[in-house]
Motif scaffolding. Structure first.
Motif, short mmCIF file in Angstrom:
data_model
loop_
_atom_site.label_atom_id
_atom_site.label_comp_id
_atom_site.label_asym_id
_atom_site.label_seq_id
_atom_site.Cartn_x
_atom_site.Cartn_y
_atom_site.Cartn_z
N LYS A 26 -14.73 122.28 -7.04
CA LYS A 26 -13.28 122.18 -6.83
C LYS A 26 -12.66 122.48 -8.19
N ALA A 27 -12.13 123.69 -8.33
CA ALA A 27 -11.61 124.10 -9.64
C ALA A 27 -10.18 124.61 -9.49
N ILE A 28 -9.42 124.43 -10.55
CA ILE A 28 -8.05 124.94 -10.58
C ILE A 28 -7.91 125.79 -11.83
N ILE A 29 -7.62 127.07 -11.62
CA ILE A 29 -7.38 127.97 -12.75
C ILE A 29 -5.87 128.14 -12.87
N ALA A 30 -5.34 127.80 -14.03
CA ALA A 30 -3.90 127.98 -14.25
C ALA A 30 -3.70 129.10 -15.27
N ILE A 31 -2.90 130.08 -14.88
CA ILE A 31 -2.56 131.16 -15.82
C ILE A 31 -1.08 131.01 -16.14
N HIS A 32 -0.80 130.74 -17.41
CA HIS A 32 0.60 130.50 -17.76
C HIS A 32 1.34 131.80 -18.05
N ARG A 44 -12.39 122.78 -18.45
CA ARG A 44 -12.62 121.35 -18.61
C ARG A 44 -13.20 120.78 -17.33
N MET A 45 -14.25 119.95 -17.45
CA MET A 45 -14.75 119.23 -16.28
C MET A 45 -14.51 117.76 -16.52
N TRP A 46 -13.81 117.12 -15.58
CA TRP A 46 -13.38 115.74 -15.82
C TRP A 46 -13.19 115.01 -14.49
N THR A 47 -13.34 113.72 -14.51
CA THR A 47 -13.15 112.90 -13.30
C THR A 47 -11.68 112.51 -13.19
N TYR A 48 -10.91 113.32 -12.53
CA TYR A 48 -9.48 113.02 -12.41
C TYR A 48 -9.25 111.96 -11.34
N ASN A 49 -8.19 111.17 -11.52
CA ASN A 49 -7.88 110.12 -10.54
C ASN A 49 -7.28 110.68 -9.27
N SER A 50 -6.68 111.87 -9.37
CA SER A 50 -6.07 112.47 -8.18
C SER A 50 -6.01 113.98 -8.39
N GLU A 51 -5.82 114.71 -7.28
CA GLU A 51 -5.70 116.16 -7.38
C GLU A 51 -4.44 116.53 -8.19
N GLU A 52 -3.40 115.73 -8.02
CA GLU A 52 -2.16 116.02 -8.74
C GLU A 52 -2.38 115.92 -10.25
N GLU A 53 -3.15 114.91 -10.66
CA GLU A 53 -3.44 114.74 -12.09
C GLU A 53 -4.20 115.96 -12.62
N ALA A 54 -5.13 116.46 -11.81
CA ALA A 54 -5.92 117.63 -12.22
C ALA A 54 -5.03 118.87 -12.34
N ILE A 55 -4.15 119.06 -11.37
CA ILE A 55 -3.25 120.24 -11.41
C ILE A 55 -2.37 120.17 -12.65
N GLU A 56 -1.83 118.97 -12.89
CA GLU A 56 -0.93 118.81 -14.04
C GLU A 56 -1.67 119.09 -15.35
N ASP A 57 -2.92 118.62 -15.43
CA ASP A 57 -3.70 118.85 -16.64
C ASP A 57 -3.93 120.35 -16.84
N ALA A 58 -4.33 121.02 -15.75
CA ALA A 58 -4.58 122.47 -15.84
C ALA A 58 -3.31 123.20 -16.30
#
Ligand SMILES: NC(=O)C1=CN([C@@H]2O[C@H](COP(=O)(O)OP(=O)(O)OC[C@H]3O[C@@H](n4cnc5c(N)ncnc54)[C@H](O)[C@@H]3O)[C@@H](O)[C@H]2O)C=CC1
Ligand SMILES: CC(C)CC(=O)C(=O)O
Length: 364
Positions: A26-32, A44-58
């Motif tokens: 489950k990966a999110i690629i963000a291109i700014h 980055r591989m990390w144990t996010y608390n929620s999908e929203e937290e992961a999206i925001e980090d990306a």
């Protein structure tokens, strides 16, 4: 989070969700922004608390890469990936191969490398599926693990910060509080210890703390106590947002200089550091050594050339301090303006990056 509203507000180009049931990817690629070139940024591989937290980090990390690459003078845009999972338990070969195929599908708009939770070995697996990966094993003509080079750049930037704060760039006898003693910070501590700095370290990983205590005669403190220790320099080298409403009033340091991305919880915290007279070395300037090093692979890696460029971090930090003083603005803003000016100067002549059919990575 309203994703399109957020993307529009900070002008993101693309967000890619990658899912592979077989491997658990489950990966999110963000291109700014790809105004300056293809988006280069780590995974980055990390144990996010929620999908929203992961999206925001990306998203936040990708924007940081746009500014980092622009300010470092690279012809590269900004992007980043987060993989949701525990890097100690959830990795497998199929996961990184599947991820590699997703990167390949972007046809060069995004190039990856290591970040928290990923290694040279992971990049080698990605390389089985795509050429758009850097920081792979040196045997393949690559620059290898970027962390020691990032550490060297942080060390140089810290010395420049010491010059600004204490009138002398020597770190001998300075007390430096290092938060997180992982890949980058361990190498950083080697430089600091060699120069005669006194180290206070912390990490949520006890083994990492023990290793640093033993190697560098460092004093260990609990993770939350690092903000309260008496020190000259606070070096955030773990995750982001540790400079915030709760921590700033506790900091005794005269300098904040470390490797972590997105150190300021928000720009307001950069303003507060400025008002308090704490010298802040903008995160994406001081930690650009790794990306400068892996970016050199795009021209056929040359270590001497790459390290010469990493050395310029010292002067870039001093330049930003100079602009900040001249215009009486916080250092983060001076760095942002420098990066934005560079992007704007080419935006009119070039909008989005398109692969032009020949790429040096494919000739390694
Ligand atoms: N590896 C590189 O070349 C680059 C890394 N960075 C940034 O530098 C930082 C460190 O990266 P790496 O050393 O590669 O990662 P790493 O995963 O090897 O090290 C991070 C360390 O921080 C520790 N940690 C996490 N949360 C913590 C907390 N709340 N308190 C104390 N310790 C904590 C972890 O246990 C780990 O030992 C990250 O923010 C990364 O994005 C930035 C530029 C390049
Ligand atoms: C690890 C680097 C090579 C690239 C990156 O993602 C960064 O500088 O944060």
């Amino acid at each position: 989070m309203e994703i399109f509203t957020y993307m529009e507000k900070y002008d993101y180009e693309q967000l890619v969700f990658c899912q592979d049931k077989n491997s658990g990817l489950k990966a999110i690629i963000a291109i700014h922004d790809t105004t300056l070139g293809p988006a280069l940024g780590g995974t980055r591989m990390w144990t996010y608390n929620s999908e929203e937290e992961a999206i925001e980090d990306a998203l936040r990390l990708a924007k940081g890469m746009t500014y980092k690459n622009a300010a470092a003078g690279l012809n590269l845009g900004g992007g980043k990936t987060v993989i949701i999972g525990d890097p100690r338990k959830d990795k497998n070969t199929e996961m990184f191969r599947a991820f590699g195929r997703y990167i390949q599908g972007l046809n060069g708009r995004y190039i990856t490398a290591e970040d928290v939770g990923t290694t040279v070995e992971d990049m080698d697996i990605i390389h089985m599926e795509t050429d758009f990966v850097t920081g792979i094993s040196p045997e393949s003509g690559s620059s290898g693990n970027p962390s020691p080079v990032t550490a060297y750049g942080v060390y140089k930037g810290m010395k420049a910060s010491a010059l600004e704060a204490f009138g002398d760039d020597s770190l001998e006898g300075k007390t430096i509080a290092v938060q997180g003693v992982g890949n980058v910070a361990y190498s950083l501590c080697e430089y600091l210890h060699k120069e005669g700095a006194k180290l206070i370290v912390t990490d949520i990983n006890k083994a990492a703390v023990d290793r640093a205590v033993k190697a560098f005669d460092a004093r260990a403190v609990d993770p939350d106590d690092i903000y309260d220790v008496d020190c000259d320099i606070y070096a955030p080298c773990a995750l982001g947002a540790t400079v915030n409403d709760n921590t700033i009033p506790r900091l005794k340091a005269k300098v904040v200089a470390g490797s972590a991305n997105n150190q300021l919880a928000s720009t307001i915290h950069g303003d507060i550091l400025h008002e308090k007279g704490i010298i802040y070395a903008p995160d994406y300037l001081i930690n650009a050594g790794g990306v400068i090093n892996v970016a050199d692979e795009l021209n056929g890696y040359n270590e001497t050339r790459a390290m010469k460029k990493v050395d310029t971090i010292y002067d870039s930090i001093l330049k930003v301090f100079e602009i900040a003083k001249r215009d009486n603005i916080p250092t983060y803003l001076a760095a942002d303006r420098m990066a934005e000016e560079r992007i704007e100067s080419v935006r009119n002549s070039r909008s989005q990056f398109l692969l032009n059919g020949h790429h040096t990575l494919s000739r390694r």
